[in-house]
Design an enzyme around this catalytic site. Structure first.
Site, PDB file in Angstrom:
ATOM      1  N   HIS A 197      41.547  34.912  42.022  1.00 46.44           N
ATOM      2  CA  HIS A 197      41.697  36.204  41.358  1.00 46.44           C
ATOM      3  C   HIS A 197      43.157  36.404  40.983  1.00 46.44           C
ATOM      4  CE1 HIS A 197      37.580  37.249  42.359  1.00 46.44           C
ATOM      5  NE2 HIS A 197      37.828  36.751  43.561  1.00 46.44           N
ATOM      6  N   CYS A 210      39.418  44.186  45.466  1.00 44.76           N
ATOM      7  CA  CYS A 210      40.812  44.573  45.269  1.00 44.76           C
ATOM      8  C   CYS A 210      40.881  46.005  44.742  1.00 44.76           C
ATOM      9  CB  CYS A 210      41.493  43.610  44.294  1.00 44.76           C
ATOM     10  SG  CYS A 210      40.647  43.482  42.696  1.00 44.76           S
ATOM     11  N   GLU A 232      35.871  44.045  40.725  1.00 47.21           N
ATOM     12  CA  GLU A 232      37.026  43.920  41.598  1.00 47.21           C
ATOM     13  C   GLU A 232      36.773  42.790  42.589  1.00 47.21           C
ATOM     14  OE1 GLU A 232      37.650  47.768  39.729  1.00 47.21           O
ATOM     15  OE2 GLU A 232      35.917  46.971  40.796  1.00 47.21           O
ATOM     16  N   SER A 233      36.959  41.551  42.134  1.00 49.63           N
ATOM     17  CA  SER A 233      36.900  40.336  42.962  1.00 49.63           C
ATOM     18  C   SER A 233      35.500  39.748  43.080  1.00 49.63           C
ATOM     19  CB  SER A 233      37.566  40.559  44.314  1.00 49.63           C
ATOM     20  OG  SER A 233      38.941  40.851  44.139  1.00 49.63           O
ATOM     21  N   SER A 247      39.144  36.379  37.030  1.00 45.75           N
ATOM     22  CA  SER A 247      38.408  36.080  38.258  1.00 45.75           C
ATOM     23  C   SER A 247      37.591  34.823  38.057  1.00 45.75           C
ATOM     24  CB  SER A 247      37.476  37.238  38.645  1.00 45.75           C
ATOM     25  OG  SER A 247      38.213  38.357  39.095  1.00 45.75           O
ATOM     26  N   PHE A 292      39.341  39.531  31.979  1.00 45.97           N
ATOM     27  CA  PHE A 292      39.253  40.968  31.764  1.00 45.97           C
ATOM     28  C   PHE A 292      40.076  41.389  30.545  1.00 45.97           C
ATOM     29  CE2 PHE A 292      38.184  40.300  36.160  1.00 45.97           C
ATOM     30  CZ  PHE A 292      37.178  41.215  36.412  1.00 45.97           C
TER      31      PHE A 292
END
Length: 437
Positions: free
Chosen positions: A251, A90, A75-76, A237, A231
């Protein structure tokens, strides 16, 4: 599969909060020291992994240079330099739960013994009810930070619309804080073009490198050492490093309905206007800019002032804030509406329901305008073929309010374009109009 056929079940999860929580902490010593153990990069990766478990994210990729260790997270991102850590997460991550353990680890494993400055910021969440405490509201986040620091909380923008929350330290009168040139540009974009967003899905690109090249991200800032990740089934990212301790991070949450793109860099520029214009390749419906500047070449007066123009967008908000150590600028831009020019008398009000198409004909071009008759006068007449002056007059006449006909029985009705002299329309030939000003 076409963009129109994209659906949640086939492509994406129910919802993902792209909005990021951003934490930046500078560490130092109360007294000057030649200690060799004043470097956050000496902290082992296994320790960072334990900290990130509290945040509810993991390390996916790693890249470094002589100045920064850069981590792509699930997440980031996270950036670790000699005396500063930047943690950006995030989704429903619990970033602030890791602040106290993080400070403990730094004091335990290095010779840093004081927090020189701290910044916590984010925009308003799309769906705050899906966040875990203390991120359920900015008030809760402020309360959690106040238990650790003597700080102040601010809100830039409209508190009931798009806004930017910020928490920072209250500097002591005799404390000079971090005295190194520093600047940060953060751009948040929403309501993005679905066709561009599909680049950041496994349906279109099989690798992160392919997505980086197809989108043109690799050309945004030449000389950037890129570490990217795509992803599955979607999401992107990227961390990028420059020499001199400068970074870039991007992102992208591409899901329709809640698409979100963030861009951040501390690369110094006198004006970020050109960079922001290049970054609009994702075709957003709106975007926000946040610039923090201290002892830097970045001149806020040249970045987002009234003179700055981003083609196709209009600025909705602009705020300047001056703190002891930083100058902050917040701006909100939205896609400019199509300009609507109407024919009306001064006494008439602009009502969308009574717009009718009118036409002005020149030697080589045609300008379409809208004409107001009266509220709910009738259906909008679509011009699907070439028209004549007589047909145009008939369209207007058929939809005229009865009182207008009574007032002008001879048919010599006069209309006025907004901010223009009064003119009358009369038939010249069956192919056009003559406008008598």
């Amino acid at each position: 599969m076409s963009v129109e056929k994209m659906d949640v079940k086939a492509n994406y999860c129910d919802f993902f909060e792209g909005t990021e929580k951003l934490l930046e902490i500078w560490f130092g010593r109360r007294q000057e020291s030649n200690s060799l153990n004043c470097d956050l990069r000496s902290i082992p990766r296994t320790t960072w992994e334990k900290i990130l478990q509290i945040v509810k994210c993991t390390i996916i990729s790693f890249k470094k240079n002589d100045y920064i260790d850069a981590y792509v997270l699930s997440e980031s991102s996270m950036f670790v330099s000699k005396s500063r850590i930047i943690l950006k997460t995030c989704g429903s991550t619990t970033l602030l739960k890791a602040v106290k353990p993080l400070i403990y680890v730094v004091r335990d494993l290095t010779d840093f013994d004081v927090v020189l400055d701290i910044f916590y910021s984010r925009k308003n969440f799309m769906r705050p009810e899906l966040q875990d405490k203390p991120h359920t509201s900015f008030e809760d986040e402020t309360e959690a930070l106040d238990q650790l620091f003597d700080g102040s909380a601010y809100c830039l923008g409209r508190i009931n619309r798009d806004c930017w929350y910020l928490y920072t330290l209250n500097p002591l009168e005799d404390f000079i804080g971090v005295q190194v040139p520093d600047q940060t540009l953060e751009v948040i974009m929403e309501k993005l073009d679905p066709k561009v967003m599909k680049i950041f899905t496994k349906e279109v690109c099989s690798t992160a490198k392919e997505a980086t090249q197809k989108s043109g991200i690799d050309k945004l800032m030449p000389g950037l050492a890129i570490d990217d990740y795509l992803f599955d089934p979607c999401g992107y990212s990227m961390n990028g490093l420059f020499k001199g301790g400068y970074y870039v991070t991007i992102h992208i949450t591409p899901e329709p309905g809640y698409s979100y793109v963030s861009f951040e860099t501390n690369y110094p520029q006198e004006s970020y206007s050109d960079l922001i214009n290049r970054y609009k390749f994702v075709l957003p419906g709106k975007f926000k800019c946040f610039i923090a500047n201290k002892l830097s070449v970045a001149s806020l007066s040249n970045c987002l002032t009234h003179k700055v123009d981003f083609k196709g967008f209009c600025r909705k908000e602009l705020q300047f804030s001056h703190f002891k150590n930083y100058d902050l600028t917040y701006a909100l831009f939205a896609k400019a509406p199509r300009r609507a020019l109407v024919w009306r008398t001064p006494a008439q009000a602009y009502v969308r329901d009574c717009l009718l198409p009118g036409i002005r004909h020149g030697a080589r071009s045609i300008m379409l305008r809208a004409a107001i008759s009266w509220f709910s006068a009738g259906p909008i007449v679509a011009l699907k073929e070439r028209t004549s002056g007589e047909k145009n007059r008939q369209i207007l006449a058929d939809q005229m309010h009865l009182m207008v006909r009574i007032s002008f029985p001879a048919g010599d009705r006069i209309f006025q374009v907004d901010n223009a002299p009064v003119f009358a329309a009369c038939q010249l030939t069956n192919t056009g109009l003559k406008l008598s000003i």
